[in-house]
Design a protein around this motif. Sequence first.
Motif, PDB file in Angstrom:
ATOM      1  N   TYR A  88      15.183   8.805  -7.118  1.00 36.10           N
ATOM      2  CA  TYR A  88      14.431  10.048  -6.984  1.00 36.10           C
ATOM      3  C   TYR A  88      15.179  11.169  -7.707  1.00 36.10           C
ATOM      4  N   PRO A  89      15.188  11.118  -9.029  1.00 35.89           N
ATOM      5  CA  PRO A  89      15.967  12.114  -9.787  1.00 35.89           C
ATOM      6  C   PRO A  89      15.537  13.545  -9.495  1.00 35.89           C
ATOM      7  N   GLN A  90      14.270  13.720  -9.096  1.00 33.37           N
ATOM      8  CA  GLN A  90      13.792  15.068  -8.806  1.00 33.37           C
ATOM      9  C   GLN A  90      14.476  15.654  -7.574  1.00 33.37           C
ATOM     10  N   LEU A  91      15.135  14.792  -6.772  1.00 33.45           N
ATOM     11  CA  LEU A  91      15.822  15.285  -5.574  1.00 33.45           C
ATOM     12  C   LEU A  91      17.276  15.655  -5.837  1.00 33.45           C
ATOM     13  N   ALA A  92      17.782  15.338  -7.031  1.00 28.56           N
ATOM     14  CA  ALA A  92      19.209  15.521  -7.299  1.00 28.56           C
ATOM     15  C   ALA A  92      19.642  16.969  -7.096  1.00 28.56           C
ATOM     16  N   SER A  93      18.885  17.905  -7.675  1.00 28.43           N
ATOM     17  CA  SER A  93      19.267  19.311  -7.531  1.00 28.43           C
ATOM     18  C   SER A  93      19.141  19.763  -6.087  1.00 28.43           C
ATOM     19  N   ARG A  94      18.157  19.206  -5.390  1.00 28.20           N
ATOM     20  CA  ARG A  94      17.979  19.560  -3.979  1.00 28.20           C
ATOM     21  C   ARG A  94      19.172  19.075  -3.149  1.00 28.20           C
TER      22      ARG A  94
ATOM     23  N   ALA B 277      15.678   9.020   1.934  1.00 20.87           N
ATOM     24  CA  ALA B 277      14.870   9.887   1.079  1.00 20.87           C
ATOM     25  C   ALA B 277      13.894  10.705   1.918  1.00 20.87           C
ATOM     26  N   SER B 278      13.317  10.076   2.928  1.00 17.32           N
ATOM     27  CA  SER B 278      12.389  10.782   3.815  1.00 17.32           C
ATOM     28  C   SER B 278      13.076  11.952   4.507  1.00 17.32           C
ATOM     29  N   CYS B 279      14.293  11.710   4.990  1.00 18.53           N
ATOM     30  CA  CYS B 279      15.039  12.779   5.675  1.00 18.53           C
ATOM     31  C   CYS B 279      15.286  13.956   4.745  1.00 18.53           C
ATOM     32  N   ILE B 280      15.656  13.664   3.512  1.00 17.53           N
ATOM     33  CA  ILE B 280      15.953  14.734   2.549  1.00 17.53           C
ATOM     34  C   ILE B 280      14.700  15.547   2.254  1.00 17.53           C
ATOM     35  N   ILE B 281      13.601  14.853   1.938  1.00 22.55           N
ATOM     36  CA  ILE B 281      12.348  15.528   1.599  1.00 22.55           C
ATOM     37  C   ILE B 281      11.841  16.356   2.769  1.00 22.55           C
ATOM     38  N   ASP B 282      11.991  15.797   3.970  1.00 22.61           N
ATOM     39  CA  ASP B 282      11.463  16.429   5.182  1.00 22.61           C
ATOM     40  C   ASP B 282      12.377  17.510   5.733  1.00 22.61           C
TER      41      ASP B 282
ATOM     42  N   ASP C  89       0.811  -1.223   0.000  1.00 17.81           N
ATOM     43  CA  ASP C  89       0.000   0.000   0.000  1.00 17.81           C
ATOM     44  C   ASP C  89       0.844   1.272   0.000  1.00 17.81           C
ATOM     45  N   THR C  90       1.944   1.264   0.734  1.00 18.78           N
ATOM     46  CA  THR C  90       2.786   2.474   0.719  1.00 18.78           C
ATOM     47  C   THR C  90       3.438   2.653  -0.649  1.00 18.78           C
ATOM     48  N   THR C  91       3.760   1.562  -1.312  1.00 21.13           N
ATOM     49  CA  THR C  91       4.314   1.670  -2.662  1.00 21.13           C
ATOM     50  C   THR C  91       3.283   2.274  -3.607  1.00 21.13           C
ATOM     51  N   ALA C  92       2.015   1.876  -3.436  1.00 14.91           N
ATOM     52  CA  ALA C  92       0.948   2.467  -4.246  1.00 14.91           C
ATOM     53  C   ALA C  92       0.809   3.956  -3.943  1.00 14.91           C
ATOM     54  N   ALA C  93       0.903   4.328  -2.661  1.00 15.21           N
ATOM     55  CA  ALA C  93       0.813   5.748  -2.283  1.00 15.21           C
ATOM     56  C   ALA C  93       1.944   6.546  -2.913  1.00 15.21           C
ATOM     57  N   LEU C  94       3.146   5.976  -2.895  1.00 15.80           N
ATOM     58  CA  LEU C  94       4.312   6.683  -3.430  1.00 15.80           C
ATOM     59  C   LEU C  94       4.285   6.766  -4.952  1.00 15.80           C
ATOM     60  N   ALA C  95       3.602   5.832  -5.571  1.00 17.92           N
ATOM     61  CA  ALA C  95       3.439   5.920  -7.023  1.00 17.92           C
ATOM     62  C   ALA C  95       2.601   7.139  -7.393  1.00 17.92           C
ATOM     63  N   LEU C  96       1.716   7.539  -6.485  1.00 15.78           N
ATOM     64  CA  LEU C  96       0.879   8.727  -6.708  1.00 15.78           C
ATOM     65  C   LEU C  96       1.545  10.007  -6.207  1.00 15.78           C
ATOM     66  N   ASP C  97       2.374   9.875  -5.187  1.00 16.71           N
ATOM     67  CA  ASP C  97       3.085  11.034  -4.616  1.00 16.71           C
ATOM     68  C   ASP C  97       4.442  10.551  -4.125  1.00 16.71           C
ATOM     69  N   SER C  98       5.448  10.715  -4.944  1.00 13.86           N
ATOM     70  CA  SER C  98       6.763  10.140  -4.641  1.00 13.86           C
ATOM     71  C   SER C  98       7.457  10.806  -3.467  1.00 13.86           C
ATOM     72  N   GLU C  99       6.960  11.966  -3.002  1.00  8.96           N
ATOM     73  CA  GLU C  99       7.590  12.666  -1.884  1.00  8.96           C
ATOM     74  C   GLU C  99       6.699  12.643  -0.638  1.00  8.96           C
ATOM     75  N   TYR C 100       5.859  11.648  -0.547  1.00  9.44           N
ATOM     76  CA  TYR C 100       4.953  11.503   0.598  1.00  9.44           C
ATOM     77  C   TYR C 100       5.758  10.905   1.762  1.00  9.44           C
ATOM     78  N   VAL C 101       6.122  11.744   2.694  1.00 10.31           N
ATOM     79  CA  VAL C 101       7.059  11.366   3.751  1.00 10.31           C
ATOM     80  C   VAL C 101       6.510  10.262   4.642  1.00 10.31           C
ATOM     81  N   LYS C 102       5.223  10.375   5.040  1.00  9.08           N
ATOM     82  CA  LYS C 102       4.673   9.349   5.931  1.00  9.08           C
ATOM     83  C   LYS C 102       4.669   7.979   5.266  1.00  9.08           C
ATOM     84  N   ALA C 103       4.370   7.954   3.980  1.00 14.95           N
ATOM     85  CA  ALA C 103       4.371   6.674   3.268  1.00 14.95           C
ATOM     86  C   ALA C 103       5.783   6.101   3.196  1.00 14.95           C
TER      87      ALA C 103
END
Length: 637
Positions: free
Chosen positions: A617-623, A238-243, A201-215
């Motif tokens: 998470y290529p979208q995090l590379a610049s971050r 990844a969670s630490c970076i996004i958060d 289920d968390t994989t399904a959630a992340l497929a819809l929102d790849s930066e969903y920290v709780k998932a």
Amino acid sequence: MSAETIPVSSAGTTSLDTSSLSSQSSSLPLWNRLSTWAAENKTIVYTIAGVALVITGAGVVYYNSDSRTNGRESGSEEKKRASKKERRKAKKELDKEQSDPPNRSVSGQPPKPKTPTVEPDPSDDLPHVDPSTVESLSDQDRKEYAVKLKAAGNTAYGDKSYNEAIDLYGKAILCKPDPIFYSNRAACYNALGNWDKVVEDTTAALALDSEYVKALNRRANAYEHLEKFSEALLDYTASCIIDGFRNDQSAQSVERLLKKVAEAKGKGILEGKEKRLPSPTFVTNYLQSFRPRPRPEGLGEEADLEEGSGKGHLRAGLAAMEKRTSEGYDSASKAFDKALELRDLGDHEAFAYNMRGTFRYLRSENADALKDLDKSVELKPSLVQSYIKRASMHLELGNRDGAAEDFEKAMEQKQDDPDIYYHRAQLHFILAEFAEAAKDYQKSIDLDKDFIFSHIQLGVTQYKMGSIASSMATFRRCIKNFDKTPDVYNYYGELLLDQQKYSEAIEKFETAIELEKQLKPLGMNVLPLINKALALFQWKQDFQEAEKLCQKALIIDPECDIAVATMAQLLLQQGKVTDALKYFERAAELSRTEGEIVNALSYAEATRTQLEVQEKYPQLASRLQGMGGQFGASGMR
């Protein structure tokens, strides 16, 4: 214990040679040459995934590098370092934004109160939804039904009616596939311990929102329960970076997972690890921690011995040791093995067991090494060096009482042997008993003032005790009395480097390098080269010259663990992550004990995770670059 056991590193920390440590020790000998701005303990810092990773005796700690040097922030230093209160506030705001209602955290602990929100009354009649009827609903009906079903699911979750909540969230998902609905249902599976379903289920959630920290956190937690530690480590990172590193629990989870991954891989490395001698730099440092003594009578060059006899091999081993090269030490080890195989050693049998035990210890064959030294003291109790070496092994194995007992036995045999006091001082130093260490170093000097390492270690101990003036005076006397000994200049340079007297430190390292070339052209100690590299990096951020010096050290001694570790750090600081990973993995191969292997692999896995995060998470590379780019020069001090 190595004669070069305890050089001072930055921030007043101290570097302990691997030969003098227990594998369970809190010290981290492989990395301590690379010191840091961030620690009271023995530490090393580097930027990984935009994080300052600090490995200390207490473990691995993550800090947001933005809080230190990111130019996007303004204001005072106090403003840059967010307080705990501010971090809690930021986290609460983040939770509010996500509006994820299941009122329990991933770990099962009660959550912090959230701002009340207006939800539809779950007691209202719930719509009947199944795959056959949902297709006939309008988009607006689906949205309204989804909201009602989710609210009812939240109520069931709060009542711990997890199966009912799972059913309700499932119907909400039929109406509207939403990442929060999947994550909420995952929370139910989490409460039931159904980890595979949590991952699904968390994989399904992340497929819809790849930066969903709780998932991410929920999936990481499930992966950890499934013992998929590498996957858990990736998600937590990844969670630490996004958060923005506002969640201390996630950062602590990264620390925990790094250790688990490293320990799991470390066991495999240990089981398949070839027992061989470490680098000649390491072996030389260990052997020269004992005062040079003439060969036992009857084993000199003038003695008439058959080359193929036990005594002949024993003498050949001693001669090979004097070369101070990798080939020489390998030949010596084989010669001592052969000598005991052939026997006929007479009065030299105890000495032969001592030497074979020494090389077995250096190959990390501790059990066999202890048996050899036991046999040595049984055959000849007056051979004090066997007690001292056995004490060193006890200490590395974490047996402090055994080490102390052997020192007492050695003193019963020969109370005025200066080696006893020198090595017992090492024990005191490792245990941070600096006053006792200083007394023993001084006693060693009183009994034999010509052994340079007693003077060096006394100066280092004084420095650790905060007596900087006394320490500097000790080293100035050393230079006056031992002006042709490179080790004096090398360690004096380390003290100066610790005080950020860069020009003076480099001058001392260069003197040490020249003396090493003159005195030991075939067995040069590469530590002054590495120290000069670190000094140039710290002073001028001169990566190019620092790398050249490390490469030179590795040409001279390809298996020098400290040179490999230093090169890895230099490469990582420049963003050459793939190359750095190779060096960290090489460092693990060179490590002697399980503790050292785990430490090296922790770096390797942290570096590997950075690569995986960027790939997944290529979208995090610049971050990542933005978070870590400002950290460079302060990452290694």
